[in-house]
Design an enzyme around this catalytic site. Structure first.
Site, short mmCIF file in Angstrom:
data_model
loop_
_atom_site.label_atom_id
_atom_site.label_comp_id
_atom_site.label_asym_id
_atom_site.label_seq_id
_atom_site.Cartn_x
_atom_site.Cartn_y
_atom_site.Cartn_z
N HIS A 52 -17.09 5.68 -1.64
CA HIS A 52 -16.05 4.79 -2.17
C HIS A 52 -16.30 4.65 -3.66
O HIS A 52 -17.27 4.04 -4.09
CB HIS A 52 -16.12 3.43 -1.48
CG HIS A 52 -15.02 2.48 -1.88
ND1 HIS A 52 -14.27 1.79 -0.97
CD2 HIS A 52 -14.54 2.12 -3.09
CE1 HIS A 52 -13.38 1.03 -1.60
NE2 HIS A 52 -13.53 1.22 -2.90
N LEU A 111 -11.33 10.76 6.26
CA LEU A 111 -12.43 11.56 5.73
C LEU A 111 -13.73 11.18 6.44
O LEU A 111 -14.01 9.99 6.64
CB LEU A 111 -12.55 11.35 4.22
CG LEU A 111 -11.28 11.66 3.42
CD1 LEU A 111 -11.48 11.34 1.95
CD2 LEU A 111 -10.85 13.11 3.60
N LYS A 165 -17.64 -4.67 0.82
CA LYS A 165 -18.70 -4.14 -0.04
C LYS A 165 -19.92 -5.05 -0.01
O LYS A 165 -19.80 -6.28 0.03
CB LYS A 165 -18.18 -4.01 -1.47
CG LYS A 165 -16.98 -3.09 -1.59
CD LYS A 165 -16.31 -3.25 -2.94
CE LYS A 165 -15.03 -2.46 -3.02
NZ LYS A 165 -14.29 -2.74 -4.26
N LYS A 183 0.81 -1.22 0.00
CA LYS A 183 0.00 0.00 0.00
C LYS A 183 0.85 1.27 0.00
O LYS A 183 0.46 2.29 -0.58
CB LYS A 183 -0.94 0.00 1.20
CG LYS A 183 -1.93 -1.17 1.22
CD LYS A 183 -2.85 -1.14 0.02
CE LYS A 183 -3.97 -2.17 0.14
NZ LYS A 183 -3.50 -3.55 0.09
N GLU A 196 -3.03 8.16 7.23
CA GLU A 196 -3.70 9.02 6.25
C GLU A 196 -4.77 9.86 6.95
O GLU A 196 -5.26 9.51 8.02
CB GLU A 196 -4.37 8.18 5.17
CG GLU A 196 -3.43 7.52 4.21
CD GLU A 196 -4.16 6.75 3.13
OE1 GLU A 196 -3.53 6.44 2.11
OE2 GLU A 196 -5.35 6.43 3.30
N ARG A 229 -6.65 -7.06 -10.47
CA ARG A 229 -7.43 -8.26 -10.83
C ARG A 229 -8.84 -7.85 -11.22
O ARG A 229 -9.20 -6.68 -11.17
CB ARG A 229 -7.49 -9.21 -9.63
CG ARG A 229 -8.06 -8.52 -8.38
CD ARG A 229 -8.38 -9.47 -7.27
NE ARG A 229 -8.65 -8.80 -6.01
CZ ARG A 229 -9.78 -8.22 -5.66
NH1 ARG A 229 -10.78 -8.18 -6.52
NH2 ARG A 229 -9.93 -7.64 -4.49
#
Length: 447
Positions: free
Chosen positions: A208, A203, A237, A116, A200, A291
């Site tokens: 998304h 937010l 999700k 990442k 980070e 992918r």
């Protein structure tokens, strides 16, 4: 074009890839564990090879067994689907060493985007907007406090090698930071064998948004628009749609163009998804998946382009079948992930499906590898099917989805179908007014 493709996966995605191969006239080989001997993809494939007992580490993650299956059957390419070995750079390298084509990007690109921190550096270099935060791994609490003070609270601490929501902790104030840092490191080390973390800006109410991209490996790249994947539970999700209700045409074209150019500049080959948090008109890169995605059918619905066909074409050296100007967006599509889970507690519900009836009619697609009498094993992901609905606009799509959910029957186990029947009647969902925290807040109210 390939003569024979081995599908190194199971369930609905194995069946999805198998169907694409058959349409292209390509022979298919599937691998399976002993628990999946009666699976639909095993029944429909030209050849099948049992590669081990039920645990994934002994079967679907067993690289040596899969390579052996390729050599036994003469398969000249492997499609990894998603999950399992789909983002395993070592697997891609080993296949290449055996002169077997990995239907996906190079091992080097998988490595870059799998880390990442390196992915964020690469995105920044390619002109992709990123979330403010640390440039690399955060090594101590003092450094973490300095970075957090610079970008402002709240902040989120993430595992460098992370995924699936593990190794992610939010610190709303400086007092929260020490515990969040220690917990994220501990989770990251346990889950991924690597406790490196980065920080980070967190937010508050983002969407998304992910952009589907393709590269030909020779400096050409295109995008197939965006998907909105904001309805999530524990960073997983649940409901995806395309196009996003939150974006306008200018924003869509802008971020799509940035992503297509980045893929071209990277020399990337095959399918990929560049994922963003979106808030107040700004996009912030979070990761890239190298992918095919679970939710790829909504993109296929609004573009009319088979993304698995495209993957196979690119991997065989045929290049992209379309230019950017050829890709047109038509209507609206929504996908609901049907899991074998309790619809409220999300506890897995393996067992025998006593009755299975899927909806039909215009604009309805169901991707599933289960059937009446099928016994869902307890060893794997609980996804048993995906309901994809397409309409001329979002209103028609939602009406069609409501009807399709009423027709969908799965007896013998618990599923998430009741949750979607609730969601499709919710005013916020109908208005497209939700963010990545909406579903968990909704579920908390229902308890």
């Amino acid at each position: 074009m390939f003569q024979k493709i081995l599908i190194a996966n199971r369930g609905e995605i194995a069946l999805r890839v198998l169907r694409a191969c058959k349409e292209l006239g390509i022979q298919t080989v599937v691998v399976h564990s002993t628990a999946d001997a009666d699976a639909m993809h095993v029944r429909l494939a030209d050849e099948s090879v049992c590669i081990g007992p039920p645990p994934s580490r002994d079967s679907y993650l067993n690289i040596h067994q899969i390579v052996a299956a390729c050599e036994i059957t003469g398969a000249d390419a492997v499609h990894p689907g998603y999950g399992f070995l789909s983002e395993n750079a070592k697997f891609a390298d080993i296949l290449a060493a055996h002169n077997i084509t990995f239907i996906g990007p190079s091992g080097d690109h998988i490595r870059i985007m799998g880390d990442k921190i390196e992915a964020k550096r690469t995105a920044k270099r390619l002109g992709i907007p990123v979330v403010p935060g640390s440039d690399g791994a955060v090594t101590d609490e003092k450094e973490a406090r300095r970075i957090a003070a610079e970008i402002g609270y709240p902040v989120i601490i993430k595992a460098s090698a992370g995924g699936g929501g593990r190794g992610m902790k939010v610190a709303h104030t400086e007092d929260d930071l020490e515990v969040a840092l220690q917990t994220a490191r501990s989770e990251a080390g346990a889950a991924f064998g690597d406790d490196a973390v980065y920080i980070e800006k967190y937010l508050e109410k983002p969407r998304h948004i992910e952009v589907q991209v393709f590269g030909d490996g020779f400096g050409r790249g295109v995008h197939f628009g965006e998907r909105d994947c904001s309805l999530q539970r524990r960073h997983q999700k649940v409901w995806e749609e395309a196009p996003s209700p939150a974006l306008n045409a200018e924003e869509r074209a802008r971020i799509g163009g940035v992503c297509a150019k980045a893929i071209a500049d990277l020399g990337y080959s095959g399918a990929g998804t560049i994922e963003f948090l979106y808030e107040n008109g700004e996009f912030y890169f979070i990761e890239m998946n190298t992918r095919l995605q679970v939710e790829h059918p909504v993109t296929e619905a609004i573009t009319g382009i088979d993304l698995v066909h495209e993957q196979i074409r690119v991997a065989s050296g045929g290049g992209l079948s379309v230019r950017q100007e050829d890709i047109k967006f038509n209507g609206h599509a929504i996908e609901c992930r049907i899991n074998a889970e309790d619809p409220r507690t999300f506890t897995p519900s393996p067992g025998t499906i006593t009755h299975f009836h899927t909806p039909g009619g215009l604009g309805i697609r169901v991707d599933s590898g289960v059937y009446s009498g099928y016994k869902i094993p307890p060893y794997y992901d609980s996804l048993i099917g995906k309901l994809i609905v397409h309409g001329r606009n979002r209103v028609e799509c939602m009406m069609r989805l409501r009807r399709a959910l009423d027709e969908f029957v799965v007896d013998g186990i618990k599923t998430t179908l009741p949750l979607f029947r609730d969601l499709v009647g919710n005013a916020d969902i109908a208005n497209g007014d939700y963010d990545i925290h909406w579903l968990e807040k909704y579920l908390a109210k229902e308890e």
